[in-house]
Scaffold this active site. Structure first.
Site, short mmCIF file in Angstrom:
data_model
loop_
_atom_site.label_atom_id
_atom_site.label_comp_id
_atom_site.label_asym_id
_atom_site.label_seq_id
_atom_site.Cartn_x
_atom_site.Cartn_y
_atom_site.Cartn_z
N HIS A 190 0.81 -1.23 0.00
CA HIS A 190 0.00 0.00 0.00
C HIS A 190 0.84 1.27 0.00
O HIS A 190 0.33 2.33 -0.35
CB HIS A 190 -1.02 -0.02 1.14
CG HIS A 190 -2.13 -0.97 0.84
ND1 HIS A 190 -2.19 -2.23 1.35
CD2 HIS A 190 -3.20 -0.85 0.00
CE1 HIS A 190 -3.26 -2.85 0.86
NE2 HIS A 190 -3.88 -2.04 0.05
N ARG A 297 -10.63 3.20 -1.25
CA ARG A 297 -10.03 2.49 -0.11
C ARG A 297 -10.24 3.32 1.15
O ARG A 297 -9.44 4.19 1.46
CB ARG A 297 -8.52 2.32 -0.31
CG ARG A 297 -8.10 1.29 -1.32
CD ARG A 297 -6.60 1.09 -1.27
NE ARG A 297 -6.18 -0.05 -2.04
CZ ARG A 297 -5.80 -0.02 -3.33
NH1 ARG A 297 -5.79 1.12 -3.97
NH2 ARG A 297 -5.43 -1.12 -3.93
N GLU A 432 -10.64 -11.81 -3.84
CA GLU A 432 -9.19 -11.67 -3.69
C GLU A 432 -8.60 -12.80 -2.85
O GLU A 432 -7.42 -12.78 -2.52
CB GLU A 432 -8.84 -10.29 -3.11
CG GLU A 432 -9.66 -9.85 -1.92
CD GLU A 432 -9.32 -8.43 -1.46
OE1 GLU A 432 -8.33 -7.86 -1.90
OE2 GLU A 432 -10.09 -7.91 -0.62
N ASN A 455 -4.14 -7.80 -6.24
CA ASN A 455 -2.97 -7.59 -5.37
C ASN A 455 -2.92 -8.69 -4.32
O ASN A 455 -1.87 -9.26 -4.02
CB ASN A 455 -3.05 -6.23 -4.67
CG ASN A 455 -3.16 -5.10 -5.67
OD1 ASN A 455 -2.78 -5.27 -6.81
ND2 ASN A 455 -3.68 -3.97 -5.25
N ASP A 456 -4.07 -8.97 -3.75
CA ASP A 456 -4.14 -10.04 -2.75
C ASP A 456 -4.30 -11.40 -3.39
O ASP A 456 -3.68 -12.37 -2.96
CB ASP A 456 -5.30 -9.78 -1.78
CG ASP A 456 -4.92 -8.76 -0.74
OD1 ASP A 456 -3.81 -8.86 -0.19
OD2 ASP A 456 -5.71 -7.84 -0.49
N ARG A 466 3.04 -9.90 -0.67
CA ARG A 466 3.10 -8.79 -1.64
C ARG A 466 4.06 -7.68 -1.26
O ARG A 466 4.39 -6.84 -2.10
CB ARG A 466 1.68 -8.24 -1.89
CG ARG A 466 1.04 -7.59 -0.69
CD ARG A 466 -0.45 -7.38 -0.91
NE ARG A 466 -0.79 -6.04 -1.34
CZ ARG A 466 -2.03 -5.57 -1.39
NH1 ARG A 466 -3.06 -6.34 -1.07
NH2 ARG A 466 -2.27 -4.35 -1.77
N CYS A 503 -9.95 -4.34 -9.56
CA CYS A 503 -9.41 -3.12 -8.98
C CYS A 503 -7.99 -3.32 -8.45
O CYS A 503 -7.44 -2.44 -7.80
CB CYS A 503 -10.33 -2.59 -7.89
SG CYS A 503 -10.61 -3.78 -6.58
C1 PEP Z 1 -6.37 -5.95 -4.08
O1 PEP Z 1 -6.07 -6.72 -3.18
O2 PEP Z 1 -6.12 -6.16 -5.29
C2 PEP Z 1 -7.04 -4.67 -3.77
C3 PEP Z 1 -7.47 -3.89 -4.72
O3 PEP Z 1 -7.13 -4.31 -2.46
P1 PEP Z 1 -5.88 -3.77 -1.63
O4 PEP Z 1 -4.75 -3.49 -2.58
O5 PEP Z 1 -6.32 -2.55 -0.92
O6 PEP Z 1 -5.58 -4.91 -0.70
MG MG Z 2 -6.91 -6.46 -1.25
#
Ligand code: PEP
Ligand code: MG
Length: 579
Positions: A190, A297, A432, A455-456, A466, A503
Site C-alpha cells: 500500500h 479504499r 481476492e 494484489n491479494d 506482496r 481493482c
Molecule cells: C487488491 O487486493 O487487489 C485490492 C485492490 O485491495 P488492496 O490493494 O487494498 O488490498
Molecule cells: Mg486487497
C-alpha cells in the site's frame, strides 16, 4: 552508482536526498549540578514551545489540505504538552535526581505510557499513540534533531527510507517529495499504491538504498525501470531529462483520449474507473477521464488520526465524493484494516502473518460497533449520488451472508430513524482470496458484481507476500494459476448475470489489459495516471483479437512465457508505447 529495485510508481525525478529515519531516539543520560537546574528547566520550556509551534503548523497545513477534522487529530497532542502535572513531575525529577532534562522527561513519559498501556480505561489506552508522538517530538527538539517529518517538508526532496508505512506516505505531497526510494516493499504494497496515487515516482525493494545513499546526495529515480542512479554525471542527467520529456509527451498525447469511450475497434465497450485512497484525488480522477471510482479504499480515513472517524465525518466525506463524481458511480469498499495498514491507537495485537490474519471483513465482522458506523455513513451518503458498496477479503458464503445481514439491520435502523438512503444501492464482493475465486458461482447470487482484487489474489494464490522484496520475482500476475483463477471468476460472474471488474494493480498494466479484455472483464479500475494508457490499448485492438490472445495465453506454461507473449503483442499493436 546504480541501485536496482522494484518499479512501484512511474515517472522520473532528479533531486537531492533526504534520509527519512523513523528509528527510536537514543536518549543521553548525564548528571547535572544544582546550578544547572534552571538552565535545564529553560531548555525544557523552550522545547515545549517549539513543539507547540510545530504542531500548530501541522494543524494549519492539514486543515488546508485535508480538512478541519484531520487537523483536530492533533488537539490531543496539544493537551499533552499543556499538562501541568506532567511538568511538575519533571521539575521534581530534575531536582531529585539531578539528571539532564531529556533523561528525566523520557523516564516520566515512558512510565506513564506503560501505565496507560495496562489500564482498563479505553480512553486512556487510546491516548498512548498521541503521547508517544509528543515524547519523540519533544526529545527531538531538546536534542536539536530535525525530525523533518514528511508532513512538514519545505524543499522538494527525494525521500529515501528503509520502510515507510502507508499512513506516513499518505502525508506526503508531490510539491515536497520528488520521488520515494525504499529498502523494502513490493509493487503492490500500500505504500507503493499510495505513491502512485499521489503521482510520486517510486522505487521500492532496493534492499540497501539507505546504506548506500547519504543525506544530500544527488540522485536520479527512475520509477519506470526501478532504478536509482547515485551521483549522476552531467551526461546521465541529460539522458534522463530527455527520457523525462519523452514520457511527458506520451502522457500528453494519451490524455487527448480523455473524453473518448473505452471501446475496442469492433465495438466492445468496457468501463475505466479509478482507485482512490483520499477524497483529494478526485480532481486527478476527473482530469484522467475516469468513468467512476471502482475502488475507494476507505481505510486511509481511519489512519493518521488519534480516534475513530465518527459517522458524521465519514458521511460528509462519502457524500462529497458521491456528489463530485455524479452521475458516475463510486464503489466504496468497507474498511480494510490490518495487513500493512494498522490503527496504532486500537492497540491491536501484532500478528506473525498480518496479511493472513485479522484483516478487512474479518476485522469488521468482529467489531460490528465500528462496522455499523461505516455502513450507516455509506448508506446515508448513497442518497446523494451513485454509490455502490463492496466488502473486502470475502473468503466464502458465510462471511458474505453475515456482512449482508448487518447491512440489512443497519438499513432497518436508518428507515426507523427516517434517514434517506438509496434502497437499491448495489452491493458487491471483492474476489481476492482463492477460496472465494473457486466458489464464485456460490457467491454470485448474493451480489450485483464482483471486483477482482489481484494484489491479494496473487499473493494468496502463489503464497508470495506482496510486500516482501526478497520473493518479488515470484509475484507474477501472469502465472498460469492466476490467469486461470481470473478466467474462472469472470466466467462464473457472467454465467450468473452479474458484471465483473478488477481493482488490483494488474488492471493498470497495458500488456495485461489485452489478456483481461480477452477474458471478458467488464470494468478496469486503477490509479488515475494509468487510465489513459489502458484506454489507448483498448481502443487499438479488436475484441476478437484480444480473445484469441487470451486463449493462447491460457495454453502457455509459465508466467514468463505469458508475460513475453503479451509484451510482444503490445509492441506490435501500440509500438509508440515501447521504449
Ligand atoms: C487488491 O487486493 O487487489 C485490492 C485492490 O485491495 P488492496 O490493494 O487494498 O488490498
Ligand atoms: Mg486487497
Amino acid at each position: 552508482m546504480l541501485i536496482k529495485g522494484i518499479p512501484a510508481s512511474p515517472g522520473i525525478a532528479i533531486g537531492t536526498v533526504m534520509l527519512f529515519d523513523s528509528e527510536e531516539i537514543l536518549v543521553p543520560r548525564r548528571p547535572i549540578t544544582e546550578e544547572q537546574i534552571p538552565h535545564e528547566i529553560l531548555r525544557f520550556e523552550e522545547a515545549l514551545i517549539q513543539t507547540r509551534h510545530q504542531i500548530l503548523a501541522i494543524q494549519h497545513r492539514l486543515a488546508d489540505e485535508m480538512g478541519q477534522e484531520h487537523a483536530e487529530i492533533f488537539n490531543a497532542h496539544l493537551l499533552v504538552l499543556e499538562d501541568q502535572s506532567l511538568r511538575e513531575e519533571i521539575l521534581t525529577g530534575l531536582k531529585g535526581q539531578r539528571l539532564n532534562v531529556e533523561a528525566i522527561f523520557n523516564d516520566v513519559v515512558v512510565r506513564h505510557l506503560r501505565a496507560f498501556a495496562r489500564t482498563e480505561d479505553e480512553y486512556l489506552r487510546d491516548r498512548t499513540a498521541d503521547i508517544e508522538d509528543v515524547r519523540k517530538r519533544v526529545l527531538r527538539n531538546l536534542l536539536g534533531r530535525q525530525p523533518a517529518p514528511l508532513s512538514q517538508m519545505q524543499e522538494p526532496v527525494v525521500v529515501v527510507a528503509h520502510d515507510l508505512a502507508p499512513s506516513e506516505t499518505a502525508l506526503m505531497h508531490k510539491q515536497h517529495v520528488l520521488a520515494l526510494v525504499m529498502d523494502i516493499g513490493g509493487r503492490t504494497g500500500h505504500t507503493a499504491i499510495m505513491a502512485k496515487s499521489l503521482e510520486i515516482p517510486a522505487v521500492v525493494g532496493t534492499q540497501s538504498a539507505t546504506k548506500r545513499i547519504k543525506k544530500g546526495d544527488r540522485v536520479v529515480v527512475d520509477g519506470v525501470r526501478g532504478e536509482v542512479v547515485v551521483d549522476p554525471d552531467a551526461a546521465t542527467i541529460q539522458r534522463y531529462e530527455v527520457e523525462q520529456r519523452r514520457l511527458q509527451e506520451i502522457n500528453r498525447k494519451l490524455l487527448q483520449l480523455k473524453s473518448l469511450p473505452a471501446q475496442t475497434l469492433d465495438g466492445r465497450r468496457v468501463i475505466l474507473s479509478a482507485n482512490i485512497e483520499l477524497p483529494d484525488e478526485i480532481p486527478s480522477v476527473i482530469a484522467h477521464g475516469a468513468e467512476g471510482i471502482g475502488l475507494y479504499r476507505t481505510e486511509f480515513f481511519y489512519l493518521n488520526r488519534a480516534d475513530l472517524p465518527s459517522e458524521e465525518v465519514q458521511f460528509q466525506a462519502y457524500k462529497s465524493v458521491a456528489e463530485r463524481m455524479k452521475p458516475h458511480s463510486v464503489i466504496v469498499r468497507t474498511v480494510d484494516l490490518g495487513g500493512d495498514k494498522f490503527l496504532s491507537h486500537l492497540n491491536l495485537p501484532s500478528e506473525m502473518n498480518p496479511f493472513m490474519g485479522w484483516r478487512a471483513i474479518r476485522f469488521s465482522l468482529a467489531r460490528p460497533d465500528i462496522f455499523r458506523i461505516q455502513l450507516r455513513a455509506i448508506l446515508r451518503a448513497s442518497a446523494f449520488g451513485n454509490l455502490k458498496l463492496m466488502f473486502p477479503m470475502i473468503s466464502g458464503v458465510d462471511e458474505l451472508r453475515r456482512a449482508r445481514e448487518i447491512l440489512q439491520e443497519v438499513k432497518v435502523e436508518l428507515l426507523r430513524e427516517r434517514h434517506p438512503f438509496s434502497t437499491d444501492m448495489e452491493v458487491g464482493a471483492m474476489i481476492e482470496v482463492p477460496s472465494a475465486a473457486l466458489t464464485c458461482d456460490l457467491l454470485a447470487d448474493q451480489v450485483k458484481f464482483f471486483s477482482i482484487g489481484t494484489n491479494d489474489l496473487i499473493q494468496y494464490a502463489l503464497a508470495v507476500d506482496r510486500v516482501n522484496e526478497k520473493i518479488a520475482y515470484l509475484y507474477e500476475p501472469t502465472h498460469p494459476a492466476v490467469i486461470r483463477l481470473i478466467k474462472q471468476i469472470i466466467d462464473a460472474g457472467h454465467a450468473a448475470g452479474i458484471w465483473v471488474g478488477m481493482c488490483g494493480e494488474m488492471a493498470g498494466e497495458p500488456a495485461l489489459a489485452l489478456l483481461l479484455l480477452g477474458l471478458g472483464l467488464d470494468e478496469f479500475s486503477t490509479s488515475p495516471g494509468q487510465l489513459p494508457i489502458i484506454k489507448k490499448v483498448i481502443r487499438t485492438v479488436e475484441h476478437r483479437a484480444a480473445q484469441a490472445i487470451a486463449q493462447q495465453a491460457l495454453t502457455l506454461h509459465t508466467g514468463k512465457e505469458v508475460e513475453e507473449f503479451l509484451a510482444a503483442h503490445l509492441r506490435q499493436l501500440v509500438p509508440e508505447l515501447a521504449e
